[in-house]
Design a protein around this motif. Sequence first.
Motif, PDB file in Angstrom:
ATOM      1  N   VAL A 265      -9.082   3.126  20.714  1.00 31.20           N
ATOM      2  CA  VAL A 265      -8.863   1.872  19.984  1.00 31.20           C
ATOM      3  C   VAL A 265      -7.403   1.839  19.557  1.00 31.20           C
ATOM      4  O   VAL A 265      -7.007   2.481  18.588  1.00 31.20           O
ATOM      5  N   ARG A 266      -6.593   1.081  20.295  1.00 31.91           N
ATOM      6  CA  ARG A 266      -5.153   1.078  20.039  1.00 31.91           C
ATOM      7  C   ARG A 266      -4.783   0.051  18.966  1.00 31.91           C
ATOM      8  O   ARG A 266      -5.459  -0.956  18.789  1.00 31.91           O
ATOM      9  N   MET A 267      -3.686   0.349  18.293  1.00 30.19           N
ATOM     10  CA  MET A 267      -3.205  -0.531  17.233  1.00 30.19           C
ATOM     11  C   MET A 267      -1.702  -0.694  17.357  1.00 30.19           C
ATOM     12  O   MET A 267      -1.007   0.152  17.942  1.00 30.19           O
ATOM     13  N   ALA A 268      -1.187  -1.800  16.811  1.00 31.24           N
ATOM     14  CA  ALA A 268       0.256  -1.977  16.723  1.00 31.24           C
ATOM     15  C   ALA A 268       0.802  -0.942  15.743  1.00 31.24           C
ATOM     16  O   ALA A 268       0.264  -0.744  14.652  1.00 31.24           O
ATOM     17  N   LEU A 269       1.859  -0.249  16.154  1.00 32.86           N
ATOM     18  CA  LEU A 269       2.458   0.773  15.305  1.00 32.86           C
ATOM     19  C   LEU A 269       3.435   0.138  14.319  1.00 32.86           C
ATOM     20  O   LEU A 269       4.006  -0.898  14.590  1.00 32.86           O
ATOM     21  N   PRO A 270       3.641   0.762  13.152  1.00 26.60           N
ATOM     22  CA  PRO A 270       3.068   2.047  12.747  1.00 26.60           C
ATOM     23  C   PRO A 270       1.655   1.888  12.207  1.00 26.60           C
ATOM     24  O   PRO A 270       1.263   0.819  11.729  1.00 26.60           O
ATOM     25  N   ALA A 271       0.907   2.999  12.258  1.00 24.08           N
ATOM     26  CA  ALA A 271      -0.413   3.012  11.655  1.00 24.08           C
ATOM     27  C   ALA A 271      -0.286   2.961  10.141  1.00 24.08           C
ATOM     28  O   ALA A 271       0.700   3.424   9.573  1.00 24.08           O
ATOM     29  N   ASP A 272      -1.277   2.371   9.487  1.00 31.41           N
ATOM     30  CA  ASP A 272      -1.335   2.431   8.027  1.00 31.41           C
ATOM     31  C   ASP A 272      -2.805   2.554   7.627  1.00 31.41           C
ATOM     32  O   ASP A 272      -3.693   2.577   8.474  1.00 31.41           O
ATOM     33  N   SER A 273      -3.046   2.657   6.341  1.00 29.16           N
ATOM     34  CA  SER A 273      -4.409   2.924   5.881  1.00 29.16           C
ATOM     35  C   SER A 273      -5.368   1.810   6.267  1.00 29.16           C
ATOM     36  O   SER A 273      -6.522   2.069   6.610  1.00 29.16           O
ATOM     37  N   ALA A 274      -4.927   0.561   6.225  1.00 33.46           N
ATOM     38  CA  ALA A 274      -5.804  -0.553   6.581  1.00 33.46           C
ATOM     39  C   ALA A 274      -6.162  -0.517   8.067  1.00 33.46           C
ATOM     40  O   ALA A 274      -7.315  -0.741   8.452  1.00 33.46           O
ATOM     41  N   LYS A 275      -5.175  -0.244   8.913  1.00 32.91           N
ATOM     42  CA  LYS A 275      -5.440  -0.175  10.348  1.00 32.91           C
ATOM     43  C   LYS A 275      -6.352   1.009  10.676  1.00 32.91           C
ATOM     44  O   LYS A 275      -7.258   0.901  11.514  1.00 32.91           O
ATOM     45  N   LEU A 276      -6.121   2.140  10.033  1.00 36.13           N
ATOM     46  CA  LEU A 276      -6.963   3.304  10.288  1.00 36.13           C
ATOM     47  C   LEU A 276      -8.400   3.058   9.837  1.00 36.13           C
ATOM     48  O   LEU A 276      -9.353   3.531  10.468  1.00 36.13           O
ATOM     49  N   ALA A 277      -8.571   2.305   8.756  1.00 37.39           N
ATOM     50  CA  ALA A 277      -9.920   1.964   8.301  1.00 37.39           C
ATOM     51  C   ALA A 277     -10.614   1.037   9.299  1.00 37.39           C
ATOM     52  O   ALA A 277     -11.804   1.197   9.596  1.00 37.39           O
ATOM     53  N   GLN A 278      -9.892   0.061   9.829  1.00 37.21           N
ATOM     54  CA  GLN A 278     -10.456  -0.834  10.834  1.00 37.21           C
ATOM     55  C   GLN A 278     -10.792  -0.066  12.104  1.00 37.21           C
ATOM     56  O   GLN A 278     -11.838  -0.279  12.728  1.00 37.21           O
ATOM     57  N   GLN A 279      -9.900   0.833  12.485  1.00 37.62           N
ATOM     58  CA  GLN A 279     -10.161   1.666  13.666  1.00 37.62           C
ATOM     59  C   GLN A 279     -11.431   2.489  13.484  1.00 37.62           C
ATOM     60  O   GLN A 279     -12.247   2.611  14.401  1.00 37.62           O
ATOM     61  N   GLN A 405      13.330  -2.648   4.657  1.00 41.33           N
ATOM     62  CA  GLN A 405      13.549  -3.260   3.347  1.00 41.33           C
ATOM     63  C   GLN A 405      13.566  -4.764   3.497  1.00 41.33           C
ATOM     64  O   GLN A 405      14.232  -5.321   4.372  1.00 41.33           O
ATOM     65  N   SER A 406      12.798  -5.431   2.658  1.00 38.52           N
ATOM     66  CA  SER A 406      12.761  -6.887   2.609  1.00 38.52           C
ATOM     67  C   SER A 406      13.050  -7.304   1.173  1.00 38.52           C
ATOM     68  O   SER A 406      12.218  -7.107   0.284  1.00 38.52           O
ATOM     69  N   GLY A 407      14.239  -7.850   0.951  1.00 37.38           N
ATOM     70  CA  GLY A 407      14.654  -8.118  -0.411  1.00 37.38           C
ATOM     71  C   GLY A 407      14.802  -6.813  -1.160  1.00 37.38           C
ATOM     72  O   GLY A 407      15.520  -5.913  -0.724  1.00 37.38           O
ATOM     73  N   ALA A 408      14.092  -6.673  -2.269  1.00 37.10           N
ATOM     74  CA  ALA A 408      14.154  -5.433  -3.035  1.00 37.10           C
ATOM     75  C   ALA A 408      13.082  -4.432  -2.615  1.00 37.10           C
ATOM     76  O   ALA A 408      13.137  -3.262  -3.015  1.00 37.10           O
ATOM     77  N   ALA A 409      12.106  -4.876  -1.806  1.00 37.26           N
ATOM     78  CA  ALA A 409      10.954  -4.030  -1.474  1.00 37.26           C
ATOM     79  C   ALA A 409      11.262  -3.110  -0.302  1.00 37.26           C
ATOM     80  O   ALA A 409      11.739  -3.559   0.752  1.00 37.26           O
ATOM     81  N   VAL A 410      10.981  -1.817  -0.473  1.00 33.32           N
ATOM     82  CA  VAL A 410      11.211  -0.805   0.558  1.00 33.32           C
ATOM     83  C   VAL A 410       9.874  -0.177   0.939  1.00 33.32           C
ATOM     84  O   VAL A 410       9.051   0.133   0.068  1.00 33.32           O
ATOM     85  N   THR A 411       9.669   0.005   2.233  1.00 31.47           N
ATOM     86  CA  THR A 411       8.498   0.705   2.746  1.00 31.47           C
ATOM     87  C   THR A 411       8.962   1.758   3.732  1.00 31.47           C
ATOM     88  O   THR A 411       9.736   1.459   4.654  1.00 31.47           O
ATOM     89  N   CYS A 412       8.491   2.986   3.562  1.00 34.54           N
ATOM     90  CA  CYS A 412       8.797   4.086   4.482  1.00 34.54           C
ATOM     91  C   CYS A 412       7.493   4.691   4.971  1.00 34.54           C
ATOM     92  O   CYS A 412       6.614   5.021   4.162  1.00 34.54           O
ATOM     93  N   THR A 413       7.356   4.830   6.293  1.00 35.55           N
ATOM     94  CA  THR A 413       6.168   5.427   6.892  1.00 35.55           C
ATOM     95  C   THR A 413       6.562   6.666   7.673  1.00 35.55           C
ATOM     96  O   THR A 413       7.712   6.835   8.091  1.00 35.55           O
TER      97      THR A 413
END
Length: 447
Positions: A265-279, A405-413
């Motif tokens: 079951v492939r997913m668009a990367l990167p994986a995250d908790s929501a995608k892993l739960a759906q998988q 980074q989008s505006g002030a929000a940063v996400t690192c995976t």
Amino acid sequence: MRSLRTALSLASLVTGALMLFTAPAAHAADTPLRDLGAAKGKIVGTAVTGSKLTGTYGDIAGTQFSSLTPGNAMKWESVEPTQGSFNWTEADQIVAFAEAHDQQVRGHTLVWHSQNPSWLTNGSWTSAQLRSLLQNHISTEVGHYKGRIAAWDVVNEPFNEDGTYRSSLWYNGLGADYMADALTWAHAADPAAKLYINDYNVEGVNAKSTALYNLVKSLKDRGVPIDGVGLQAHLILGQVPSTLQQNIQRFADLGVDVAITELDVRMALPADSAKLAQQAADYKSVVAACVAVARCVNVTVWGFADSDSWVPGTFPGYGAATPYDDNYAPKPAYYSIAEALGGTTTPPPTDGCTAAYGVTNQWSTGFTGEVRISCSGGSLSSWKVNWTYGAGQQVTQAWNATCTQSGAAVTCTNASYNGTVPDGGSVTFGFNGSWSGSNPVPTVTLG
């Protein structure tokens, strides 16, 4: 995953921030998948690469699964790379491993439009010559493994999406009866082996699966030896067909077995908790559909670890398709397979992993930061860090993680190689940033 916030402090030029979070534990179900499957009358298999059957990979392959499928080692280009000269090295290795671990082997595949040697595809053959080549190849390969292969994917992917026959070396040169001939020759070479036709996008009721249904019915009516159909089940996240169980049942009602042969079951990367739960939900629904039909006899995943998956090389931007991550830690999908087979799993720990954010160097216009993720009494199979800058800081470069980074929000995976954090272990990633005036500590969470 769940995140907690914690107090932050600033000392000299170093800021420290802690975030607590949970993730699936990197340990197996209480009972191996193969034993759970046996209790339900199901074979649980995986495709494997022969050269990897050592160490942790070999341990998982031998312990968790009751059937092995050679991913490439039995295809024509591998076993007959030059006309009449056969190379059994990797295929023999896989069969010997399976026998040593009390496993079945699923032979894959004898007649396919792809992965054929150039001497075959570039040749100018009459129909009689092509038929002779095919008969010799099938008789030789099936005969070589007589009594050692439980089932063969004899014919692979014979249909187009609309249910018409695929244009191929075999169909164009021999007509549709190449399939009946292939099954007949395979049966003659090993009467005990179960013989299948295998295809993709035939999991639900649609034009392609109906064409396969009609073919199997016709073959059975003609007395051609056909024992089962393989539904490959190379699926996309969230797209398990609603008619899967209905489709399995209609094939079973024809009097043939059904196998899920190449599940991922492939997913668009990167994986995250929501995608892993759906998988996990997708894997569970596929396995549950097989469990619900008595003649669905086998569920095989197409490689059990993301590091051994074909998906990233074939579908750019997609991956994380298997039940284990790159470092052989079980993902939520693993546990959902166990649950669909009636098993119970040890609940993952609810704490024990922390991440510390710090500034390791700072100057008039910029700074270098580092995040260390550590586990003690818990473990992780993937991670994602979030924070919001309060004074206009900007991440300019990152390493050992993918940061946006989008505006002030940063996400690192996590990167592909450092998502797993074992109990007692840690990983770090770093970044450079710019600032002006002040560099206050962000509030850090896990998404």
